[in-house]
Design an enzyme around this catalytic site. Structure first.
Site, PDB file in Angstrom:
ATOM      1  N   ARG A   1      22.265 -14.670 -10.723  1.00  0.00           N
ATOM      2  CA  ARG A   1      22.925 -16.084 -10.923  1.00  0.00           C
ATOM      3  C   ARG A   1      24.270 -15.700 -11.701  1.00  0.00           C
ATOM      4  NH1 ARG A   1      20.421 -19.094 -15.268  1.00  0.00           N
ATOM      5  NH2 ARG A   1      22.270 -18.837 -16.573  1.00  0.00           N
TER       6      ARG A   1
ATOM      7  N   HIS B   1      23.058 -22.007 -15.134  1.00  0.00           N
ATOM      8  CA  HIS B   1      21.986 -22.599 -14.676  1.00  0.00           C
ATOM      9  C   HIS B   1      22.407 -23.660 -13.797  1.00  0.00           C
ATOM     10  CE1 HIS B   1      18.046 -24.163 -13.901  1.00  0.00           C
ATOM     11  NE2 HIS B   1      18.423 -25.225 -14.607  1.00  0.00           N
TER      12      HIS B   1
ATOM     13  N   TYR C   1      24.393 -17.125 -24.099  1.00  0.00           N
ATOM     14  CA  TYR C   1      23.144 -16.246 -24.210  1.00  0.00           C
ATOM     15  C   TYR C   1      23.256 -15.085 -23.231  1.00  0.00           C
ATOM     16  CZ  TYR C   1      22.064 -19.162 -20.179  1.00  0.00           C
ATOM     17  OH  TYR C   1      21.893 -19.992 -19.025  1.00  0.00           O
TER      18      TYR C   1
END
Lengths: 369, 374
Positions: B259, B263, B272
């Site tokens: 990805r 998100h 993160y």
């Protein structure tokens, strides 16, 4: 190969079409007085069990429409945990009477996919208590599919099974899910109280293009009554007057209707005649019939075998206050189960449930004798 | 008494086009033709523009939350081409917009969905697809049901359903896999393993070396492919489809990808995720390697690229215009899609826009004379 330039087709954003309507032909709904007689001619009665009435409804519809299938745990080889589907595997074969793996979430979700692909599933939950692990498909998918697809994807499906205390099954297996599930927009909920209605209502449920929750009771599956052999469809949202009287209106659905009949007989011995309404479906709820009765009696008791807080009885009484406040001569009264988990012990379970004595007590409290 | 190994399994990994654009000709047998590679490259490139513009629409307040698909286009494109449009069913999650588009879902519908309009979920006539599904994993069961219905109806077709690595932790995943396997339904389970479920990495999601091995429990043919390689994705799905329509039951494919974006637009993955990791994966971008391959075969050049860029800008402009040009839904319309036939109580709510008690019974609040007692 060159990709063609994008030309949006705005005609796609048009008035909504319900695909299910094109596929699902609705039956003719008779008025109450046009339905076949509830009592067989003397000597000609056709007395069968509640479970047989359910089976008859499913079988008649399955003979008519190849797209209908029944799935669930133990419905095929074992003839159903409660023998509702006895003999159906033999008649319809394993493609249409399907024993599923033990996963309510699995078969409920899969049946929704099959419904959207143009089949009509009847999903049997051995008990509605077990439907809790299938909450997402039955509450979050089926009733919302039409709305979330802009009116395009219906979900014609029937979920059915035993609801309520089955007789010392303990608190995890005795759920009355109507209090929880009736809150969800987009579903229809049917709770029959007798074999005659069970057949006519289940046939309507199977013909319905929307998701229908059909709540039976293990305690009633052996109940016997005359059920006509002919086909008939009972429309949703129409209550039945079980008994006529002017002292008090009694409103109930499902198994407690039978407690109310018992209570009415006891009250009649003391000259108190009640108007008893069997709602048959609680979504839609026939509030008109309740108010019409209230105009005659001025008093109402609602009997509901689910927990009191935020229950179907609460909703019914709210609607009574909204639509019939001026005809109330006393505060509406409800009889629910006690507000505790269903007890395991026999005596406690009886005390926990609504019963004829509690109904009599409730009526006497508001009727001037 | 025996004590012996009674079951052994291996997981295959397939890569045909590496990140430098080198093709393994032997493995590529049965995979994409040059014409198909060109088509997929263009589709992926236009999609990437669409994805970037969608992101900008959100940032400028013209759209709600949007999950970028950036970096995962090869999984969507290769698999979509291997399925037969108008015959097979696509049951999407939300990171395979390109697959939806290639099977007939108009791009402006997808934008409308994320702009907050249920009509964006409407599927055009003849398109075999369910609306995209945001709850994690629930739609896999629907795919199993669709596959099952195909089998009952005797259709020569298959269903493909997409989901992420995180979704394989859901009970719905195992339910769907088990049902499809028991019923031998023609379903292709396509896992887009993009390494992250919001902020949770795959190794924290599962203690399995591959996602593909989860299918072994259901005796399902399973494979891991390089999900940024359109050749490998296409071939694996093509084989799975052939198996499905010839009665071979369901298959599982893990398309290993990454990805590249957050998100969703509500997320900031920099908090993160290691920048080096993202950088390393950016080099494995499916668009870059596909272009390298096309250039090496003299099928592509800068001029063609420039023309494609111009076309993409025009196309995406039209899509945005179409999505924003749809008339706003009227408030009362939310009642219209509740039931096949609107029940009376809802019709009353629609006509009065009232769910409170006040005014239902005028006498109750003194709005009019007390009605006559009966």
């Amino acid at each position: 190969m060159m990709t063609t330039a994008y030309t949006p087709d705005m005609s796609l954003i048009t008035d909504d079409v319900h695909p299910a309507l094109g596929h699902w032909e609705l039956p003719h709904f008779a008025e109450e007085h046009e339905l076949p007689p509830r009592d067989g001619a003397p000597g000609q009665e056709r007395v069968i069990q509640f479970r047989e009435a359910l089976r008859e409804a499913m079988s008649e519809e399955m003979r008519r429409d190849q797209r209908i299938f029944l799935c669930g745990e133990e419905v095929a080889q074992y003839n159903g945990a409660y023998k509702v589907s006895q003999g159906m595997l033999e008649e319809f074969g394993e493609k249409r009477i399907i024993d599923t793996p033990i996963s309510e979430n699995g078969f409920a979700g899969m049946a929704i996919g099959a419904a959207m692909m143009g089949l009509k599933p009847i999903v049997e939950f051995m008990s509605w208590s077990f439907s809790l692990v299938a909450a997402d498909p039955i509450l979050n998918n089926a009733p919302k599919m039409l709305y979330m697809s802009g009116g395009q994807w219906g979900c014609p499906i029937v979920f059915r099974g035993n609801d309520g205390a089955g007789g010392q099954l303990g608190s995890t297996h005795s759920w009355c899910v109507e209090g929880l599930y009736a809150n969800i927009p987009g579903l229809k909920m049917v709770i029959p109280s007798n074999p005659y209605d069970a057949k006519g209502l289940l046939k309507t449920a199977i013909r319905d293009p929307d998701p229908v929750f059909f709540l039976e009771s293990e305690r009633m599956l052996g109940d016997r009554a005359h059920v006509p052999a002919e086909e008939y469809y009972i429309p949703f949202g129409r209550a039945r007057r079980v008994r006529e009287g002017d002292a008090c209106t009694l409103v109930s659905w499902g198994r407690p209707v039978n407690f109310c009949i018992e209570a009415c007989e006891k009250l009649a011995e003391n000259g108190i005649e009640c108007d008893l309404l069997d709602m048959r479906t609680i979504r839609p709820l026939d509030i008109d019939s309740i108010v019409a009765s209230l105009k005659k009696t001025g008093r109402v008791v609602v009997v509901d075998q689910s927990w009191p807080f935020g229950s179907v009885a609460s909703e019914t009484i709210t609607q009574i206050c909204e639509h019939g406040f001026d005809w109330l001569d006393s505060a509406p009264v409800r009889v629910n189960t006690r507000d505790v988990p269903t007890p395991y012990a026999r005596g406690l379970e009886h005390a926990y449930l609504p019963n004829a004595e509690r109904v009599v007590e409730a009526v006497l409290r508001i009727v001037e004798v | 008494m025996p004590r012996e190994t009674i079951y052994e399994a291996k997981i295959e990994y397939l890569q045909i086009l590496d990140e430098d654009g080198n093709l393994d000709k032997k493995l590529a047998k049965g995979s994409l033709s040059d014409e198909q590679v060109l088509e997929l490259y263009e589709q992926m490139w236009i999609y990437r523009q669409f994805d970037e513009i969608a992101f900008k629409l959100q940032r400028s307040g013209r759209m709600g939350t949007y999950p970028q698909n950036k970096g995962q286009e090869a999984n969507a494109a290769g698999s979509a081409l291997a399925m037969v449009r108008g015959t097979d069913w696509v049951v999407p999650s939300y990171r395979e917009n390109l697959a939806m588009h290639m099977h007939g879902m108009p791009y402006h519908h997808i934008l409308m969905h994320w702009m907050g309009d249920e009509r964006g979920n409407m599927i055009p006539d003849g398109v075999k697809m369910l609306p995209l599904s945001v709850p994690i994993g629930t739609h896999m069961l629907h795919a199993a049901g669709i596959g099952w219905a195909m089998k009952i109806r005797g259709e020569e077709a298959a269903a493909i359903t997409y989901f992420g690595d995180g979704a394989t932790s859901e009970g719905d995943f195992h339910g769907a896999m088990n049902f499809a396997s028991v019923m031998q339904a023609p379903v292709i389970f396509f896992c887009q393993n993009n390494h992250w479920a919001i902020s949770v990495p795959t190794d924290q999601q599962m203690n399995s070396q591959t996602v593909a091995q989860k299918a072994l429990a259901y005796d399902m043919p399973t494979i891991r492919v390089d999900g940024n390689d359109i050749f490998a994705v296409y071939l694996a799905v093509k084989e799975a489809r052939e198996r499905a329509v010839s009665g071979g039951g369901p298959s599982f494919i893990e398309g290993l990808t990454y990805r590249l974006g957050d998100h969703t637009t509500a997320d900031d993955a920099r908090r993160y995720r290691d920048a080096d990791e993202v950088e390393a994966w950016a080099e494995k971008d499916p668009l870059i390697r596909t272009r390298k391959y096309l250039v090496s075969k003299d099928l592509w050049d800068d001029e063609k690229q420039e023309l494609l860029g111009e076309r993409a800008t025009k196309i995406v402009g039209e899509i945005v215009k179409a999505a924003e040009g749809v008339r706003e839904p009227a408030t009362a319309e939310f009642f219209d899609s509740m039931f096949a036939e609107l029940p009376r109580d809802l019709a009353e709510q629609r006509d009065s826009m009232r769910t409170s008690s006040i005014g239902i019974n005028p006498g109750q609040v003194g709005l009019s004379a007390q009605p006559e007692r009966v």
